[in-house]
Design a protein around this motif. Structure first.
Motif, PDB file in Angstrom:
ATOM      1  N   GLN A 314       0.821  -1.201   0.000  1.00  0.00           N
ATOM      2  CA  GLN A 314       0.000   0.000   0.000  1.00  0.00           C
ATOM      3  C   GLN A 314       0.864   1.263   0.000  1.00  0.00           C
ATOM      4  O   GLN A 314       0.581   2.227  -0.715  1.00  0.00           O
ATOM      5  CB  GLN A 314      -0.927  -0.002   1.227  1.00  0.00           C
ATOM      6  N   ALA A 315       1.933   1.242   0.781  1.00  0.00           N
ATOM      7  CA  ALA A 315       2.823   2.404   0.849  1.00  0.00           C
ATOM      8  C   ALA A 315       3.507   2.654  -0.492  1.00  0.00           C
ATOM      9  O   ALA A 315       3.639   3.807  -0.927  1.00  0.00           O
ATOM     10  CB  ALA A 315       3.867   2.193   1.943  1.00  0.00           C
ATOM     11  N   MET A 316       3.923   1.585  -1.171  1.00  0.00           N
ATOM     12  CA  MET A 316       4.573   1.737  -2.474  1.00  0.00           C
ATOM     13  C   MET A 316       3.565   2.190  -3.521  1.00  0.00           C
ATOM     14  O   MET A 316       3.891   2.988  -4.408  1.00  0.00           O
ATOM     15  CB  MET A 316       5.225   0.411  -2.877  1.00  0.00           C
ATOM     16  N   LEU A 317       2.335   1.715  -3.429  1.00  0.00           N
ATOM     17  CA  LEU A 317       1.280   2.123  -4.358  1.00  0.00           C
ATOM     18  C   LEU A 317       0.986   3.617  -4.210  1.00  0.00           C
ATOM     19  O   LEU A 317       0.851   4.346  -5.209  1.00  0.00           O
ATOM     20  CB  LEU A 317       0.015   1.299  -4.107  1.00  0.00           C
ATOM     21  N   GLU A 318       0.898   4.091  -2.988  1.00  0.00           N
ATOM     22  CA  GLU A 318       0.588   5.503  -2.735  1.00  0.00           C
ATOM     23  C   GLU A 318       1.711   6.428  -3.193  1.00  0.00           C
ATOM     24  O   GLU A 318       1.467   7.600  -3.515  1.00  0.00           O
ATOM     25  CB  GLU A 318       0.313   5.716  -1.247  1.00  0.00           C
ATOM     26  N   SER A 319       2.932   5.930  -3.235  1.00  0.00           N
ATOM     27  CA  SER A 319       4.062   6.777  -3.619  1.00  0.00           C
ATOM     28  C   SER A 319       3.996   7.173  -5.089  1.00  0.00           C
ATOM     29  O   SER A 319       4.477   8.240  -5.478  1.00  0.00           O
ATOM     30  CB  SER A 319       5.387   6.056  -3.340  1.00  0.00           C
ATOM     31  N   GLY A 320       3.408   6.324  -5.923  1.00  0.00           N
ATOM     32  CA  GLY A 320       3.291   6.616  -7.344  1.00  0.00           C
ATOM     33  C   GLY A 320       4.584   6.521  -8.115  1.00  0.00           C
ATOM     34  O   GLY A 320       4.666   7.000  -9.257  1.00  0.00           O
ATOM     35  N   VAL A 321       5.616   5.924  -7.543  1.00  0.00           N
ATOM     36  CA  VAL A 321       6.932   5.838  -8.177  1.00  0.00           C
ATOM     37  C   VAL A 321       7.218   4.433  -8.703  1.00  0.00           C
ATOM     38  O   VAL A 321       7.831   4.272  -9.754  1.00  0.00           O
ATOM     39  CB  VAL A 321       8.033   6.267  -7.183  1.00  0.00           C
TER      40      VAL A 321
END
Length: 397
Positions: A314-321
């Protein structure tokens, strides 16, 4: 605890120098003599005064990790293993001095990770792998993971460099041809007529040739300083921002750099988490190792979201990178409890993609270089022909 700078002779009669940390000068001398060194000079310093511009070379780090892993796994004491490595000619004199300092730090009571950190030349990945191994009592396994990681990095680095060898040769060959035509052939052709064109490209080239002939020493010194400054700058963290901006000018290069950053991030994160490093800390270290300014910028936010209780996916998804493949595979690894294995698989996938991308890039760059060289030579030939034709008409009158 103060530092002491020393000069000593090894049992083989080789003169060495370094810095050791001790409570007083007598303890510093005692630490140096324990290695069977003849102390020539010991001088107290307030702190380590040497400026560290470059870290450990990857080739030396690979050999160091693998040989140290082999000896520690075989039951050799860490200090004895380092002592053996410090006498191997496969390492440069600078790196042998660093290993000597590690041994002295261990004899002084430091842990291996503290000794590595004290030298300020080893990257944080290696230091934290060693630290995690010491805390968990599995230093041999952590060293093996470090050896595997650096060997994999070196293999990919060598493949990319090998693939770019021919285009690099063509580029330098093209520069040589252009230089030869511009500053050797052209002036000789023009001098035959005893008259220099008063306008156009040829006049500019002739003026440049005259300037270089008159100021060749200052130009040579300037070129050497610029090249040296460029090499030093390329080792700094700011160089990654410049490379990222330059990559945006050529989309195939930008795509390749993004894949290399993702591969590096996943491999480092998998190695660190598998060695017991705290996930939030491993995320920031993996982002730093990727050399991607975008990943470095979002790493703290990703780490904070994980600390707040969000999943890594979820954290990686929210980063958009990160690409969708990465965070979806990470989610699978979290659900199955095999995050390390999944990250390694993702890194291997992107490693294959990088190999393919490099081959495509090389196949694209080669004809562009050849076309560029041919176009310049054709332009110069046309320019010289037009100039000579005009001069012939002038002589005929």
């Amino acid at each position: 605890m103060p530092y002491f700078k020393y000069t000593a002779l090894t049992p083989e009669g080789r003169r060495i120098g370094g810095t050791v940390q001790a409570n007083n000068e007598s303890q510093a001398i005692d630490l140096i003599r324990r290695r069977n060194y003849v102390v020539l000079k010991v001088q107290p310093v307030s702190e380590k005064t040497e400026i560290v511009l470059f870290g450990v070379h990857l080739n030396e780090l690979v050999i160091f990790c693998r040989q140290l892993t082999t000896m520690v796994s075989a039951g050799v004491r860490l200090k004895d293993a380092l002592s053996i490595l410090s006498r191997q000619n496969v390492f440069s004199p600078r790196f042998r001095r660093i290993i000597n300092n590690l041994v002295l730090s261990l004899e002084m009571g430091m842990s291996f990770s503290e000794a590595l950190r004290n030298e300020k030349v080893f990257d944080q990945i290696f230091i934290n792998l060693v630290s995690a191994g010491e805390e968990g009592g599995v230093l041999d396994k952590s060293l093996e993971k470090a050896a595997d990681f650096y060997e994999s990095s070196k293999k990919l680095h060598d493949e990319v460099r090998s693939a770019m060898a021919y285009p690099t040769f063509v580029l330098f060959f093209a520069i040589g041809v252009i230089f030869l035509i511009t500053f050797y052939i052209l002036p000789r052709l023009i001098s035959v007529f005893g008259n220099i064109p008063t306008s156009g490209v040829v006049r500019f080239l002739m003026n440049a040739n005259r300037y270089l002939s008159q100021n060749w020493l200052s130009v040579l010194i300037t070129v050497i300083l610029v090249i040296t400054g460029g090499i030093v700058f390329s080792k700094t963290r700011y160089a990654s921002y410049v490379k990222e901006w330059l990559a945006t000018l050529f989309p195939p290069v930008a795509k390749l750099r993004n894949m290399m950053a993702v591969e590096r991030f996943c491999r480092v994160l998998g190695t660190l988490t598998g060695s017991g490093v705290l996930l939030t800390k491993a995320i920031e270290m993996a982002a730093a190792a990727s050399n991607s300014p975008k990943m470095i910028r979002v790493s703290k936010r990703v780490s904070e979201r994980v600390r707040e209780g969000a999943s890594l996916r979820q954290a990686m998804l929210e980063s958009g990178v990160f690409p969708q493949l990465v965070y979806e595979m990470v989610g699978t690894g979290e659900e199955t409890g095999k995050l390390e294995e999944v990250l390694v698989k993702v890194a291997e996938f992107y490693e294959d993609q990088i190999r393919t991308g490099v081959k495509k890039l090389v196949s694209l760059v080669e004809p562009m270089l050849i076309a560029g060289v041919g176009g310049f030579i054709a332009f110069m030939a046309l320019t010289m022909y037009s100039t000579i034709f005009q001069l012939q008409q002038t002589i005929g009158r």
